[in-house]
Design a protein around this motif. Structure first.
Motif, short mmCIF file in Angstrom:
data_model
loop_
_atom_site.label_atom_id
_atom_site.label_comp_id
_atom_site.label_asym_id
_atom_site.label_seq_id
_atom_site.Cartn_x
_atom_site.Cartn_y
_atom_site.Cartn_z
N THR A 71 8.44 48.39 28.78
CA THR A 71 9.66 47.92 28.12
C THR A 71 10.89 48.34 28.90
O THR A 71 10.83 49.26 29.73
N ARG A 72 12.00 47.71 28.61
CA ARG A 72 13.25 48.09 29.27
C ARG A 72 13.67 49.50 28.88
O ARG A 72 14.36 50.18 29.63
N TYR A 73 13.24 49.93 27.70
CA TYR A 73 13.55 51.30 27.27
C TYR A 73 12.83 52.31 28.15
O TYR A 73 13.40 53.32 28.56
N PRO A 243 11.81 54.37 23.76
CA PRO A 243 11.07 54.74 24.97
C PRO A 243 10.10 55.88 24.72
O PRO A 243 10.15 56.56 23.69
N GLY A 244 9.22 56.09 25.70
CA GLY A 244 8.35 57.25 25.68
C GLY A 244 9.11 58.48 26.11
O GLY A 244 10.35 58.51 26.05
N ASN A 245 8.38 59.50 26.59
CA ASN A 245 9.06 60.75 26.95
C ASN A 245 8.24 61.55 27.96
O ASN A 245 7.02 61.39 28.07
N THR A 264 6.11 72.93 29.46
CA THR A 264 6.25 71.88 28.46
C THR A 264 7.67 71.32 28.44
O THR A 264 8.65 72.07 28.52
N VAL A 265 7.77 70.01 28.33
CA VAL A 265 9.05 69.33 28.10
C VAL A 265 9.03 68.85 26.66
O VAL A 265 8.23 67.99 26.29
N ASN A 266 9.88 69.41 25.85
CA ASN A 266 9.89 69.09 24.41
C ASN A 266 10.96 68.03 24.14
O ASN A 266 12.09 68.34 23.74
N GLU A 267 10.61 66.78 24.40
CA GLU A 267 11.53 65.66 24.18
C GLU A 267 10.81 64.57 23.39
O GLU A 267 9.61 64.36 23.55
N LYS A 268 11.58 63.86 22.58
CA LYS A 268 11.02 62.73 21.85
C LYS A 268 12.15 61.83 21.34
O LYS A 268 13.20 62.33 20.91
#
Length: 382
Positions: A71-73, A243-245, A264-268
């Motif tokens: 996706t564009r996101y 989008p994903g993360n 760990t990258v804690n993003e969402k």
């Protein structure tokens, strides 16, 4: 008073891409045994953005991101999110950004392939040296049994001054985009099916692929003795509206081919309004609902306001809102934009806020409020 900047976008683009050439440093870029003269603009929008050397050199694998992500996101987030990961290792105050100059299009495409069996190599008249695919061999009659895990590879280069007027490669950041949904066909030109891949599978295969990527990068001229950061990104399916993360990254020191640990990258990202956002972040969801209600007071029976919020370590840091409207004149646009700019206080001022007002004819207005600012910048398109 609101800060009206009719040329806001022009200013932003100029600041990011073509600064005043009277304020610049001329430097020498060293790559292997070659030296090239380049220019470093002195202007930096903020310490969240990297400066880019000029003339601009496009990535050697340019164009693949658009075709490989769903996706564009995800296309936007994969690149900008990788820069956020890079900042954990390479400070924008000390490093310069350059698009990837080591992984060319043919290399990336060959690495994204499936691994071939010996019989497949023979049938396609390929050499063992051509067997570079990082995705698993297709096995069994069930097409869903061996998903494509790796969707894309993105390289970003970060340069650092080695002395006053010379820059050299200071580190490389590699993003591995991984599929959370596998799309496949049971027969050629047949129906397309999908299979959800668990996060545990995504993470396991992503880390295994990363180890092989490190080994291969060390064999590329110029990359043997530089730090390499690899970040894992889980992209969403084709029907996702967020989008994903990135979820993990690691940095391998000069000359090493071994990954010792992952951070760990804690993003969402969350969609507003949504049940999930209400469940996980009730206060932020309520703030969005208040804003949406205020918009509906201006245009009754309208409910098209949509937001996409980025959470980092459990805190909302960025919120992009889209308001598609039907306008019958420029005065309506101006009046509505002024109204919306006046109610952004519904949101806490520690977040980066961007509101796009659009119509079927294109963008109508842009409202931006940076973290810590009380008043927004506003641009109305002619």
């Amino acid at each position: 008073m609101k800060k009206w900047l009719p040329v806001l976008l022009t200013v932003i683009l100029t600041a990011g891409c073509a600064p005043h050439f009277s304020k610049q440093d001329q430097i020498v870029q060293k790559k292997n045994d070659k030296k090239e003269t380049a220019i470093v603009p002195n202007y930096q929008i903020s310490n969240q953005y990297y400066r880019t050397i000029l003339p601009f050199k496009p990535s050697k694998s340019r164009g693949l991101t658009v075709s490989n992500l769903n996706t564009r996101y995800d296309i936007d987030e994969f690149e900008t999110g990788l820069m956020r990961v890079a900042q954990k290792q390479y400070s924008p105050n000390d490093y310069l950004f350059q698009e990837g100059q080591y992984l060319d299009k043919n290399t990336v495409v060959s690495w994204l392939n499936r691994k071939y069996t010996a019989s497949q190599l023979k049938a396609q008249k390929l050499k063992p040296a051509d067997n570079l695919g990082l995705n698993p061999v297709a096995s069994g009659k069930d097409a869903a049994s061996t998903p494509i895990y790796l969707a894309h590879i993105l390289e970003q280069d970060y340069l650092i001054k080695s002395n006053k007027n010379t820059v050299k490669l200071g580190g490389v950041v590699i993003g591995l985009a991984l599929n959370s949904v596998y799309y496949y066909q049971k027969q050629q030109y047949g129906a397309t099916y999908d299979k959800t891949i668990s996060h545990a599978q995504v993470a396991s295969h992503g880390k295994s692929i990363a180890q092989e990527v490190i080994k291969r990068l060390r064999n590329i001229s110029g990359l043997k003795n530089v730090p390499i950061t690899i970040a894992l990104y889980e992209q969403k399916g084709t029907d996702s509206v967020v989008p994903g993360n990135f979820f993990a990254y690691t940095t391998v020191s000069n000359g090493s081919t071994s990954i010792d640990n992952w951070k760990t990258v804690n993003e969402k990202y969350y969609l507003f309004p949504s049940d999930q956002a209400t469940k996980d972040y009730r206060d932020d969801s309520q703030s969005f609902s208040n804003f949406k209600d205020d918009v509906e007071k201006y245009f009754p029976n309208y409910n098209g306001v949509v937001g996409r919020g980025l959470y980092e370590d459990g805190q909302l840091t960025k919120l992009n809102i889209e308001i598609p409207m039907q306008f019958y004149g420029q005065s309506e646009v101006v009046g509505f934009t002024q109204y919306v700019a006046g109610i952004v206080s519904d949101f806490p001022d520690h977040i980066s806020l961007e509101i796009s007002v659009t119509s079927v004819n294109g963008p109508k207005a842009l409202i931006v409020r940076e973290p810590g600012e009380k008043e927004p910048f506003v641009h109305i398109y002619d």
